[in-house]
Write an enzyme that holds these catalytic residues in place. Structure first.
Site, PDB file in Angstrom:
ATOM      1  N   LYS A 172       0.831  -1.211   0.000  1.00 14.61           N
ATOM      2  CA  LYS A 172       0.000   0.000   0.000  1.00 14.61           C
ATOM      3  C   LYS A 172       0.868   1.265   0.000  1.00 14.61           C
ATOM      4  O   LYS A 172       0.582   2.233  -0.718  1.00 14.61           O
ATOM      5  CB  LYS A 172      -0.919  -0.032   1.226  1.00 14.61           C
ATOM      6  CG  LYS A 172      -1.672   1.249   1.501  1.00 14.61           C
ATOM      7  CD  LYS A 172      -2.639   1.640   0.391  1.00 14.61           C
ATOM      8  CE  LYS A 172      -3.292   2.968   0.703  1.00 14.61           C
ATOM      9  NZ  LYS A 172      -4.011   3.520  -0.447  1.00 14.61           N
ATOM     10  N   LYS A 240       1.667  11.682   5.889  1.00 14.50           N
ATOM     11  CA  LYS A 240       1.967  10.516   6.733  1.00 14.50           C
ATOM     12  C   LYS A 240       2.407   9.347   5.856  1.00 14.50           C
ATOM     13  O   LYS A 240       3.432   8.698   6.105  1.00 14.50           O
ATOM     14  CB  LYS A 240       0.715  10.180   7.555  1.00 14.50           C
ATOM     15  CG  LYS A 240       0.770   8.947   8.413  1.00 14.50           C
ATOM     16  CD  LYS A 240       0.058   7.735   7.836  1.00 14.50           C
ATOM     17  CE  LYS A 240      -1.336   7.930   7.327  1.00 14.50           C
ATOM     18  NZ  LYS A 240      -2.023   6.760   6.820  1.00 14.50           N
TER      19      LYS A 240
END
Ligand code: NAD
Length: 298
Positions: A172, A240
């Site tokens: 991911k 992030k």
């Protein structure tokens, strides 16, 4: 079978709703009452803490902003590990750190709890439609047991076991890194093309038909052309993810110079437009700098 769902934001709210539609009993927890109220209206029970939730469910799903919140919810006071039942499973669907999942694995194993990381792609619209792509890390048997639950949230043809614990998070982070690389590269190409006098529709059609095509150029940039930078995925989460990708390069000893630059560009966008600004605002940075607006005539 009762499912516990923690983190009911842009993604987690509709994902939990789809689990209810799939016929499961659901207990939810979120630090924001407005988020839990919406799920309560759909028939979910609301727990008072992650521990209270874990004590009464067969599967705990987390869909939190990132590793800081995942660590707190799992290991903090009144956290999941205080009460999770032997024989149950923890599935972390947040985009988080592969290292955190591996670090926590022995603590779940000694409690007799199965563990998967199963982050998703497909944006908030995919979460609502139940068509997410899901990348799973963990053991085959745990994955097969969890598949019917994952299928309530994702497209069955695009749910993959990609390796052991941590592998889902790794894939991911790589996917997001490439996507945000494309966003920055596409912004440069389209703004130069526009300044050079080429119609953006013509340029897009030419690029889509060329070896330089990408999903971003063919599909995702279209929302920029109508002035929508996609606020359903906030820049604080983008930064992030890019930070975690750069950390991964550091951990693996790989120089990731372009990743670091792309991260810095998105951090500039965050400082400019705010942490809740849309995920494609890095394109607007260059639009504002060059005073070129990438808009299709209406
Ligand atoms: P969000 O900020 O909208 O939602 C996060 C939710 O977690 C909020 O409801 C918040 O109140 C809750 N929360 C935060 N700390 C908590 C805590 N300690 N205990 C309980 N609840 C807590 O985020 P989102 O857009 O739904 O994203 C969730 C995850 O999915 C992130 O890891 C993100 O990177 C990933 N993701 C997002 C998208 C997207 O398009 N938004 C797409 C794919 C993956």
């Amino acid at each position: 079978m009762r499912i516990g769902f923690i983190g009911l934001g842009h993604m987690g709210g509709p994902m939990a709703a789809n689990i209810i539609k799939g016929g499961y009993e659901v207990t939810v927890f979120d630090v924001h009452d407005t988020a839990t109220a919406q799920l309560k209206a759909l028939g979910a029970e609301v727990a008072s803490s992650p521990a209270a939730l874990a004590a009464e469910v067969d599967v705990v799903v987390t869909m939190l902003p990132g590793p800081v919140q995942v660590r707190e919810v799992i290991t903090g006071t009144n956290g999941v590990l205080e009460a999770i039942r032997s024989g149950s499973t923890w599935i972390d669907m947040s985009t988080s750190s592969p290292g955190l999942g591996r670090e926590l694995a022995p603590r779940f194993a000694e409690r007799g709890v199965g563990q998967l990381d199963a982050p998703v792609s497909g944006m908030a619209k995919g979460a609502i439609a139940g068509t997410l792509q899901i990348f799973v890390g963990g053991e085959e048997t745990t994955y097969q047991t969890a598949r019917p639950l994952l299928e309530t949230m994702g497209d069955p043809a695009r749910i993959f076991l990609v390796g052991p614990i941590g592998a889902g998070h790794t894939v991911k982070l790589l996917l997001n890194l490439l996507w945000f690389d494309h966003a920055v590269a596409a912004a440069e190409a389209f703004i130069m093309g526009s300044l050079a006098g080429i119609d953006i529709d013509v340029l897009q059609r030419a690029l889509v038909a060329s070896p330089a095509n990408s999903h971003f150029i063919e599909h995702d940039i279209n929302s920029v052309f109508v002035g929508d930078y996609d606020e359903s995925f906030a820049l604080r989460l983008v930064c992030k993810d890019l930070g975690l990708a750069v950390d991964m390069g550091r951990d693996l000893g790989v120089p990731v110079e372009m990743a670091a630059l792309v991260e810095q560009i998105h951090r500039r966008a965050l400082r400019t437009y705010g942490e809740n600004g849309g995920e494609m605002l890095a394109v607007k940075l260059l639009e504002d700098l060059t005073k070129v607006s990438l808009r299709r005539p209406v």
